[in-house]
Design a protein around this motif. Structure first.
Motif, PDB file in Angstrom:
ATOM      1  N   ILE A  13      -3.483  14.518  -2.795  1.00 21.82           N
ATOM      2  CA  ILE A  13      -2.454  15.237  -2.437  1.00 21.82           C
ATOM      3  C   ILE A  13      -1.851  15.719  -3.777  1.00 21.82           C
ATOM      4  N   ALA A  69      -3.728  18.472  -4.927  1.00 19.79           N
ATOM      5  CA  ALA A  69      -3.305  19.903  -4.204  1.00 19.79           C
ATOM      6  C   ALA A  69      -2.129  20.142  -4.776  1.00 19.79           C
ATOM      7  N   ASN A  70      -1.207  19.286  -5.169  1.00 19.91           N
ATOM      8  CA  ASN A  70      -0.067  19.925  -5.726  1.00 19.91           C
ATOM      9  C   ASN A  70       0.051  20.532  -7.136  1.00 19.91           C
ATOM     10  N   LEU A 125       5.484  17.623   0.846  1.00 13.21           N
ATOM     11  CA  LEU A 125       3.889  17.667   1.223  1.00 13.21           C
ATOM     12  C   LEU A 125       3.670  18.671   2.237  1.00 13.21           C
ATOM     13  N   SER A 174       0.918  21.394   1.903  1.00 10.81           N
ATOM     14  CA  SER A 174      -0.168  20.970   1.610  1.00 10.81           C
ATOM     15  C   SER A 174      -1.031  20.321   2.918  1.00 10.81           C
TER      16      SER A 174
END
Length: 486
Positions: A16, A19-20, A37, A40
């Motif tokens: 995560i 991805a961020n 989130l 994502s």
């Protein structure tokens, strides 16, 4: 049984964060550390809800196989025929089917053979050197051995016929490790089609090509010509998965990546030399035809034994090694609701077993079993089957009950690989000058660790069917956490 394709229902914090980190929310390099989130995560739909569970229109295909295969020990060759029934449970009309031909990876003209970057296990070409270094490119002995084996043997599938259930030829096109079969009429939702394949292939020497299956030769056995252990996996043409997120998952097999497959029912007949012992996915259907009355009694005693019971003893296996026969036996196995099928065969195998009483209504008894040659020795006798049971106890406590009747560990040339109900594991004892065998603390830890890890993979991804080429981290991430606990 929990058997569905997993998308990104479970996300690691590191995944995560990555991805961020890759998304800038404003101009420049500013990153919002408190960003939600939602963006994502995958968008919920009718097939998969926001919790990652099946939606109200979830579906998955089913593929059933009936296979008859013969192991030609002298030629080290498999000759087989199979009948496949494909159930189209999707809302889509299918014009063709895509099949995996993994054995074609070993052809010299395969995509795997043409690249050293993505060639996968065993494909390590010449080491290149920069012009400025002044050093010549080097070719390792392992790479040379592999090249020699692939030059000396015709590898890949010999597809002899593809026909419908009436015997009419079906048009097909082979592209590398994939085969597309064009359907004579469109396969509509809710319908099924049955077709037949006849094929053969030469088995690779695993030590030469470093594959996930193959044979291992033991020239020093007392039998003239020695003996082999055969590990057969990724051995039969099988359907690619068809999913709502990718349609046909027909990526080329290059060795390093694994796969996702459809669940189905298997009825498989394996014809091998009469003195071979076979370990396989599935439940043995004809024990009276392939086992002696003594062996059947031992197997029955093992169901509620406190310690392992030898179905085939070390002494019996040693005597078996010395012989050889022109006679054949056919072992019949049935496997329900599995995504793949693998097996092993050798006259070198001793066989031990112990029943694991896990309770529950679905599969209260699981037979934990190990198959290994004399080279496995006391290391395997003491730890292999016990490590299987330890894995079943821990994984079932943290996830779900093991859904199959057997869980097996087989010693052979493959260091560690999993398939439904069966795993291949490599560690062995070391031969001493006085003829005895011993093992180090490191080898003990290695065996226990690899058995736990590979049996754990029967849970993830062999039951929880993640798409390993799409989300490679999933099955290893889940399994590594639980094998650490075990």
């Amino acid at each position: 049984m929990f058997k569905k394709f997993i998308t990104v229902a479970v996300l690691s914090f590191s995944a995560i964060a990555s991805a961020n980190a890759a998304i800038n929310q404003t101009k420049g390099d500013f990153e919002d550390k408190f960003r939600q989130l939602d963006e994502s995560l995958p968008t919920p739909n009718v097939y998969r809800n926001a919790a990652g569970e099946p939606g109200h229109k979830y579906w998955q295909q089913q593929v059933d196989y009936k296979i008859k295969a013969k192991l030609d020990e002298q030629k080290r060759r498999i000759e087989a025929s199979q009948t496949i029934t494909y159930h189209n449970n999707s809302p889509d009309t299918l014009k063709y089917l895509w099949m995996q031909l993994d054995q074609n990876k070993f052809r010299n003209n395969s995509l795997s053979a043409k690249t050293t970057t993505f060639g996968g296990i065993g494909n390590r070409g010449p080491a290149t050197a920069s012009a400025s270094s002044g050093k010549a490119a080097q070719l390792s002995l392992d790479a040379l051995r592999r090249q020699q084996f692939t030059e000396d043997n015709v590898l890949g599938y010999d597809i002899q016929s593809v026909t419908d259930k009436s015997g009419n030829k079906l048009k097909y096109t082979i592209v590398g490790t994939n085969m597309r079969i064009d359907l004579p009429s469109y396969l509509k939702p809710g319908k099924k089609i049955t077709f037949n394949l006849d094929y053969a292939f030469n088995i690779v020497e695993e030590d030469a090509v470093s594959a996930r299956s193959g044979y291992e030769h033991f020239p020093d056995d007392e039998r003239e010509g020695g003996n082999d252990i055969f590990l057969l996996a990724q051995w039969y043409p099988r359907l690619h998965a068809y999913t709502d997120y990718e349609a046909w998952t027909n990526k080329e097999f290059i060795g390093r990546g694994e796969f996702t497959l459809e669940f189905g029912n298997y009825d498989v007949e394996l014809t091998v030399p009469a003195d071979h012992i076979v370990s396989s996915t599935g439940a043995l259907q004809n024990p009276k035809s392939v086992l002696t009355s003594t062996q059947r009694k031992r197997l029955e005693q093992a169901e509620d034994a406190d310690r392992i019971v030898f179905v085939v003893t070390a002494e019996e296996a040693l005597e078996n090694e010395k012989e050889g026969t022109d006679k054949l036996k056919t072992w019949k196995f049935s496997a329900k609701n599995v995504r793949d099928f693998a097996w092993a065969s050798s006259r070198k195998f001793m066989w031990d077993a112990r029943g694991h009483q896990q309770g529950g209504d679905d599969q209260p008894l699981v037979m934990a079993m190990s198959f290994y040659p004399k080279e496995g020795g006391d290391l395997w006798k003491k730890y292999s089957t016990e490590a299987i049971i330890q894995t079943l106890e821990v994984y079932s406590r943290f996830s779900f009950d093991y859904p199959y009747p057997v869980a097996q560990s087989v010693n052979g040339p493959v260091g560690g690989m999993e398939y439904p109900m069966i795993t291949f594991n490599g560690p062995r004892t070391e031969l001493q000058k006085d003829g005895s065998r011993t093992y180090s603390q490191a080898e003990k830890r290695f065996l226990i660790g690899v058995v736990i890890h590979e049996i754990g993979h029967i849970y993830f991804p062999m039951v929880v069917n993640s798409d390993e080429r799409q989300w490679t981290w999933m099955d290893e991430g889940l399994n590594s956490f639980l094998d650490g606990v075990a």
